[in-house]
Motif scaffolding. Structure first.
Motif, PDB file in Angstrom:
ATOM      1  N   THR A  70      44.758 -54.631  24.321  1.00 45.11           N
ATOM      2  CA  THR A  70      45.014 -55.380  23.086  1.00 45.11           C
ATOM      3  C   THR A  70      44.413 -54.709  21.856  1.00 45.11           C
ATOM      4  O   THR A  70      44.768 -55.054  20.738  1.00 45.11           O
ATOM      5  N   ALA A  71      43.468 -53.756  22.043  1.00 47.23           N
ATOM      6  CA  ALA A  71      42.832 -53.065  20.912  1.00 47.23           C
ATOM      7  C   ALA A  71      42.319 -51.712  21.398  1.00 47.23           C
ATOM      8  O   ALA A  71      42.078 -51.517  22.579  1.00 47.23           O
ATOM      9  N   THR A  72      42.126 -50.800  20.475  1.00 53.53           N
ATOM     10  CA  THR A  72      41.610 -49.478  20.856  1.00 53.53           C
ATOM     11  C   THR A  72      40.112 -49.505  21.114  1.00 53.53           C
ATOM     12  O   THR A  72      39.572 -48.619  21.756  1.00 53.53           O
ATOM     13  N   CYS A  73      39.442 -50.519  20.583  1.00 58.06           N
ATOM     14  CA  CYS A  73      38.023 -50.689  20.879  1.00 58.06           C
ATOM     15  C   CYS A  73      37.754 -52.140  21.242  1.00 58.06           C
ATOM     16  O   CYS A  73      38.302 -53.052  20.644  1.00 58.06           O
ATOM     17  N   GLU A  74      36.975 -52.324  22.291  1.00 57.95           N
ATOM     18  CA  GLU A  74      36.591 -53.654  22.768  1.00 57.95           C
ATOM     19  C   GLU A  74      37.790 -54.582  22.966  1.00 57.95           C
ATOM     20  O   GLU A  74      37.762 -55.748  22.603  1.00 57.95           O
ATOM     21  N   GLY A  75      38.853 -54.074  23.547  1.00 55.70           N
ATOM     22  CA  GLY A  75      40.038 -54.885  23.818  1.00 55.70           C
ATOM     23  C   GLY A  75      40.027 -55.442  25.233  1.00 55.70           C
ATOM     24  O   GLY A  75      39.035 -55.342  25.957  1.00 55.70           O
ATOM     25  N   GLN A  76      41.131 -56.034  25.590  1.00 57.85           N
ATOM     26  CA  GLN A  76      41.312 -56.570  26.940  1.00 57.85           C
ATOM     27  C   GLN A  76      42.728 -56.279  27.384  1.00 57.85           C
ATOM     28  O   GLN A  76      43.632 -56.180  26.575  1.00 57.85           O
ATOM     29  N   HIS A  77      42.906 -56.147  28.685  1.00 61.72           N
ATOM     30  CA  HIS A  77      44.245 -56.269  29.211  1.00 61.72           C
ATOM     31  C   HIS A  77      44.239 -57.361  30.255  1.00 61.72           C
ATOM     32  O   HIS A  77      43.191 -57.788  30.724  1.00 61.72           O
ATOM     33  N   PHE A  78      45.407 -57.845  30.533  1.00 63.59           N
ATOM     34  CA  PHE A  78      45.517 -58.984  31.444  1.00 63.59           C
ATOM     35  C   PHE A  78      46.714 -58.812  32.361  1.00 63.59           C
ATOM     36  O   PHE A  78      47.603 -57.998  32.120  1.00 63.59           O
ATOM     37  N   ARG A  79      46.700 -59.595  33.412  1.00 60.04           N
ATOM     38  CA  ARG A  79      47.851 -59.705  34.308  1.00 60.04           C
ATOM     39  C   ARG A  79      47.947 -61.145  34.767  1.00 60.04           C
ATOM     40  O   ARG A  79      46.962 -61.888  34.742  1.00 60.04           O
ATOM     41  N   THR A  80      49.133 -61.563  35.143  1.00 60.49           N
ATOM     42  CA  THR A  80      49.364 -62.959  35.513  1.00 60.49           C
ATOM     43  C   THR A  80      50.086 -63.062  36.853  1.00 60.49           C
ATOM     44  O   THR A  80      50.638 -62.086  37.364  1.00 60.49           O
ATOM     45  N   ARG A  81      50.068 -64.240  37.383  1.00 58.90           N
ATOM     46  CA  ARG A  81      50.841 -64.602  38.574  1.00 58.90           C
ATOM     47  C   ARG A  81      51.286 -66.045  38.384  1.00 58.90           C
ATOM     48  O   ARG A  81      50.831 -66.732  37.467  1.00 58.90           O
ATOM     49  N   HIS A  82      52.163 -66.538  39.227  1.00 58.15           N
ATOM     50  CA  HIS A  82      52.616 -67.925  39.097  1.00 58.15           C
ATOM     51  C   HIS A  82      52.632 -68.604  40.460  1.00 58.15           C
ATOM     52  O   HIS A  82      52.604 -67.948  41.503  1.00 58.15           O
ATOM     53  N   VAL A  83      52.669 -69.925  40.428  1.00 59.07           N
ATOM     54  CA  VAL A  83      52.714 -70.732  41.645  1.00 59.07           C
ATOM     55  C   VAL A  83      54.131 -70.666  42.196  1.00 59.07           C
ATOM     56  O   VAL A  83      55.092 -70.912  41.472  1.00 59.07           O
ATOM     57  N   THR A  84      54.256 -70.342  43.478  1.00 56.63           N
ATOM     58  CA  THR A  84      55.589 -70.258  44.086  1.00 56.63           C
ATOM     59  C   THR A  84      55.919 -71.484  44.935  1.00 56.63           C
ATOM     60  O   THR A  84      57.075 -71.731  45.237  1.00 56.63           O
TER      61      THR A  84
END
Length: 114
Positions: A70-84
């Motif tokens: 999300t940013a070049t410094c001190e960012g985050q990335h994320f991943r998701t899943r869902h209820v099946t």
């Protein structure tokens, strides 16, 4: 007096009903002076308490790919899943509650300590 037969019980089949009821009508009123039909025309009873079905743990999809940072410094990335599984009958339990996972990214601090 003469009374009709009772109607069928009604009311417990809906999820928000706590009582069932039935009724009947007077077919022929009491005859003579000051005579009343002293029989009930309505009856109400509590509905039987239904046991809740056991809670089922949810089934999940595999985790998706990590997002871009999300940013070049001190960012985050994320991943998701869902209820099946059927969400109405499953319960998210313990560590399995998470539908989104995050982790830090970006190699540099956004400012320098002085």
């Amino acid at each position: 007096c003469m009374l009709d037969i009772w109607t069928d019980w009604a009311g417990c089949d809906a999820g928000d009903k706590y009582q069932k009821f039935r009724s009947r009508e007077i077919l022929m009123p009491a005859m003579g002076d000051n005579r009343h039909c002293n029989h009930p025309l309505n009856e109400t009873l509590g509905c039987p308490i239904k046991a809740k079905p056991p809670s089922l743990a949810c089934d999940f999809s595999e985790w998706g790919e990590w997002s871009d940072c999300t940013a070049t410094c001190e960012g985050q990335h994320f991943r998701t899943r869902h209820v099946t599984s059927d969400q109405a009958s499953c319960v998210l339990t313990g560590g399995e509650r998470s539908l989104r996972m995050t982790r830090p990214c970006g190699s540099a601090k956004c400012w320098e300590d002085s």
